[in-house]
Design a protein around this motif. Structure first.
Motif, PDB file in Angstrom:
ATOM      1  N   SER A  83       0.765  -0.984  -0.010  1.00 41.10           N
ATOM      2  CA  SER A  83      -0.030   0.009  -0.079  1.00 41.10           C
ATOM      3  C   SER A  83       0.772   1.321  -0.057  1.00 41.10           C
ATOM      4  O   SER A  83       2.249   1.107   0.340  1.00 41.10           O
ATOM      5  N   ARG A  84       0.378   2.448  -0.441  1.00 39.09           N
ATOM      6  CA  ARG A  84       1.168   3.609  -0.260  1.00 39.09           C
ATOM      7  C   ARG A  84       1.592   3.956   1.063  1.00 39.09           C
ATOM      8  O   ARG A  84       2.461   4.589   1.261  1.00 39.09           O
ATOM      9  N   VAL A 100      15.337  11.134   1.174  1.00 39.96           N
ATOM     10  CA  VAL A 100      14.028  11.299   0.183  1.00 39.96           C
ATOM     11  C   VAL A 100      13.681  12.657   0.751  1.00 39.96           C
ATOM     12  O   VAL A 100      13.106  12.886   1.520  1.00 39.96           O
ATOM     13  N   MET A 101      13.516  13.471  -0.523  1.00 40.49           N
ATOM     14  CA  MET A 101      12.767  14.892  -0.443  1.00 40.49           C
ATOM     15  C   MET A 101      11.297  14.878  -0.289  1.00 40.49           C
ATOM     16  O   MET A 101      10.551  15.333   0.298  1.00 40.49           O
ATOM     17  N   ARG A 102      10.617  14.206  -1.760  1.00 40.67           N
ATOM     18  CA  ARG A 102       9.537  14.200  -1.901  1.00 40.67           C
ATOM     19  C   ARG A 102       8.990  12.664  -2.680  1.00 40.67           C
ATOM     20  O   ARG A 102       9.896  12.240  -3.307  1.00 40.67           O
ATOM     21  N   GLN A 130     -11.414  16.429  -3.654  1.00 41.48           N
ATOM     22  CA  GLN A 130     -11.802  17.066  -2.643  1.00 41.48           C
ATOM     23  C   GLN A 130     -10.937  18.198  -2.005  1.00 41.48           C
ATOM     24  O   GLN A 130      -9.762  17.781  -1.636  1.00 41.48           O
ATOM     25  N   GLY A 131     -10.969  19.421  -2.314  1.00 45.37           N
ATOM     26  CA  GLY A 131     -10.272  20.402  -1.566  1.00 45.37           C
ATOM     27  C   GLY A 131     -10.336  20.515  -0.003  1.00 45.37           C
ATOM     28  O   GLY A 131     -11.276  20.126   0.358  1.00 45.37           O
ATOM     29  N   PRO A 132      -9.396  21.707   0.259  1.00 43.69           N
ATOM     30  CA  PRO A 132      -8.454  22.332  -0.258  1.00 43.69           C
ATOM     31  C   PRO A 132      -7.478  21.316  -0.862  1.00 43.69           C
ATOM     32  O   PRO A 132      -7.237  20.478  -0.324  1.00 43.69           O
ATOM     33  N   PHE A 133      -6.828  21.955  -1.989  1.00 44.73           N
ATOM     34  CA  PHE A 133      -5.591  21.195  -2.634  1.00 44.73           C
ATOM     35  C   PHE A 133      -4.137  21.827  -2.448  1.00 44.73           C
ATOM     36  O   PHE A 133      -4.202  22.976  -2.035  1.00 44.73           O
ATOM     37  N   ARG A 134      -3.130  20.977  -2.221  1.00 44.39           N
ATOM     38  CA  ARG A 134      -1.878  21.467  -2.475  1.00 44.39           C
ATOM     39  C   ARG A 134      -1.339  21.013  -3.688  1.00 44.39           C
ATOM     40  O   ARG A 134      -1.629  19.993  -4.023  1.00 44.39           O
ATOM     41  N   VAL A 183      -1.230  10.156   2.638  1.00 43.16           N
ATOM     42  CA  VAL A 183      -0.127   9.409   2.060  1.00 43.16           C
ATOM     43  C   VAL A 183       0.834  10.404   1.465  1.00 43.16           C
ATOM     44  O   VAL A 183       1.511  10.103   0.431  1.00 43.16           O
ATOM     45  N   HIS A 184       0.663  11.817   1.899  1.00 44.68           N
ATOM     46  CA  HIS A 184       1.829  12.808   1.380  1.00 44.68           C
ATOM     47  C   HIS A 184       2.870  12.654   2.258  1.00 44.68           C
ATOM     48  O   HIS A 184       3.164  12.917   3.531  1.00 44.68           O
ATOM     49  N   PHE A 185       3.911  12.467   1.415  1.00 48.50           N
ATOM     50  CA  PHE A 185       5.439  12.379   2.019  1.00 48.50           C
ATOM     51  C   PHE A 185       6.121  13.347   1.840  1.00 48.50           C
ATOM     52  O   PHE A 185       6.324  13.532   0.455  1.00 48.50           O
TER      53      PHE A 185
END
Length: 391
Positions: A83-84, A100-102, A130-134, A183-185
């Motif tokens: 999984s992520r 790892v940066m991103r 679905q917002g808000p977005f990055r 799941v944002h790293f």
């Protein structure tokens, strides 16, 4: 299809439920040398960095350029089946995540350019989430410019966001996804804090080598640390093994000297070995991070081979010197220098086996780490081989 939705916004079943090819992700690092080394860890199953469950089907470096400073420092991993969240947790908890940066999740790959990305955003691409977005884009400099192509009713918030739009534009190819915040790293590597509490940053090399070897340091082991000063590798081993013999004419850090299971021999190797041979002990591991030319260091290690038990391990940092060699390294991004390590292996001859030349993430571009086992040759044969090889 993007982020589990079709282009028209309708829902679709999880593609991984039926598609056995897995999912893809792009890793961004701070340096092309680091991207190359993570690529090596991803493709070489002998190096036990990625757990089996996190292995990919294919790994590829992206955006390689002739000029060192022009490289994208990106690595594409394809065919992941974990999984992520498993990958995110692994990076957060392992030493690898420090480099790892991103992460850019990849749900779609298509040929295109920045104008294609702008057009898709104007057409309502972000309506799928679905917002808000990055926004998370590579090259990063295009992030601010993309916001003016997003409809006014779409909320952007780089801090209080729910969904991330990831996009990588490299070599006229677009890699993009829409994914949940969970799941944002994103990490800013901080090598200065990676060795906090250790007497030298070089300790990272031994920690990494032990990991990829799958070597368990335990209280039944004896270790020789060659060129030990100031004592980083000695201290690390002493935490876990029965005895560490530290050999170096230079002084050890006072904290290391005070460890009960550390024996310090303040001599050169050629003077220390006869003393150890008289004690009639065999050791399980020899480590060496000495600042010497490989051709000078190899005979030193050769003298120690009779003290290493058959099957015992050798971990040796091979260091390269010279202006011409430095220029060659930069021109080749530090890759393809295994022939220098081979010279060391040739000097050790049949006394070692299972040899690996590894470019650790904690090595500089002017280093490699040699990992080997002592062969099962008899003690008498080992002694004769050493005597014959030394001048």
């Amino acid at each position: 299809q993007l982020g589990g939705l079709m282009a028209d916004g309708s829902a679709q079943a999880d593609p991984l439920a039926e598609d056995h090819s897995g999912w893809d992700v792009i890793i961004q690092t701070s340096d092309v040398h680091i991207a190359h080394r993570i690529w090596r860890y991803a493709v070489d199953k002998r190096l036990r960095v990625f757990p089996e469950a996190l292995r990919c089907r294919h790994a590829q470096e992206l955006g390689l350029a002739k000029g060192w400073k022009d490289n994208a420092c990106l690595l594409l991993l394809q065919g992941m089946h974990c999984s992520r969240m498993q990958l995110v947790k692994f990076l957060e908890e392992s030493f690898l995540g420090r480099y790892v940066m991103r992460l850019y999740w990849v749900d779609a790959i298509r040929p295109g350019n920045i104008d294609d990305v702008r057009a898709r955003l104007r057409a309502g691409l972000l309506d799928q989430g679905q917002g808000p977005f990055r926004l998370q884009c590579f090259p990063r400099k295009i992030e601010s410019g993309l916001s003016e192509h997003i409809p006014d009713d779409v909320v952007l918030d780089p801090r209080e966001y729910r969904t991330v739009y990831s996009m990588v534009l490299v070599e006229e190819t677009i890699y993009e996804s829409i994914s949940d915040r969970e799941v944002h790293f994103r990490n800013k590597p901080d090598n200065a804090t990676m060795s906090k509490g250790n007497v030298a940053s070089a300790v990272k090399k031994l920690q990494e080598a032990v990991l990829i070897l799958g070597l368990e340091l335990d209280r039944g082991m004896r270790v020789i640390d060659v060129g030990a000063a100031p004592g980083a590798w000695t201290a690390l081993c002493a935490q876990k093994v029965q005895e560490v013999v530290a050999i170096d004419p230079a002084g050890l850090d006072s904290e290391v000297l005070n460890l009960d299971n550390v024996t310090y021999i303040q001599k050169k190797i050629e003077d220390a070995v006869p003393q150890l041979l008289l004690e009639d002990k065999l050791f399980d591991l020899i480590t060496c991070d000495i600042n010497k030319h490989p051709k000078a260091a190899a005979p030193m290690l050769l003298r120690l081979m009779p003290l290493l038990r058959p099957g015992g391990r050798l971990v040796f940092t091979v260091k390269f010197f010279g202006r011409n060699y430095r220029a060659d390294l930069v021109a080749g991004y530090g890759q393809g220098k295994e022939e220098v390590v081979q010279e060391v292996v040739n000097q050790l001859g049949d006394l070692v086996e299972d040899v690996q030349c590894v470019w650790l993430l904690s090595n500089t571009v002017f280093e490699r780490t040699l990992i080997a086992s002592r062969s099962n040759s008899r003690h008498e044969d080992c002694n004769r081989a050493v005597e014959a090889a030394l001048p």
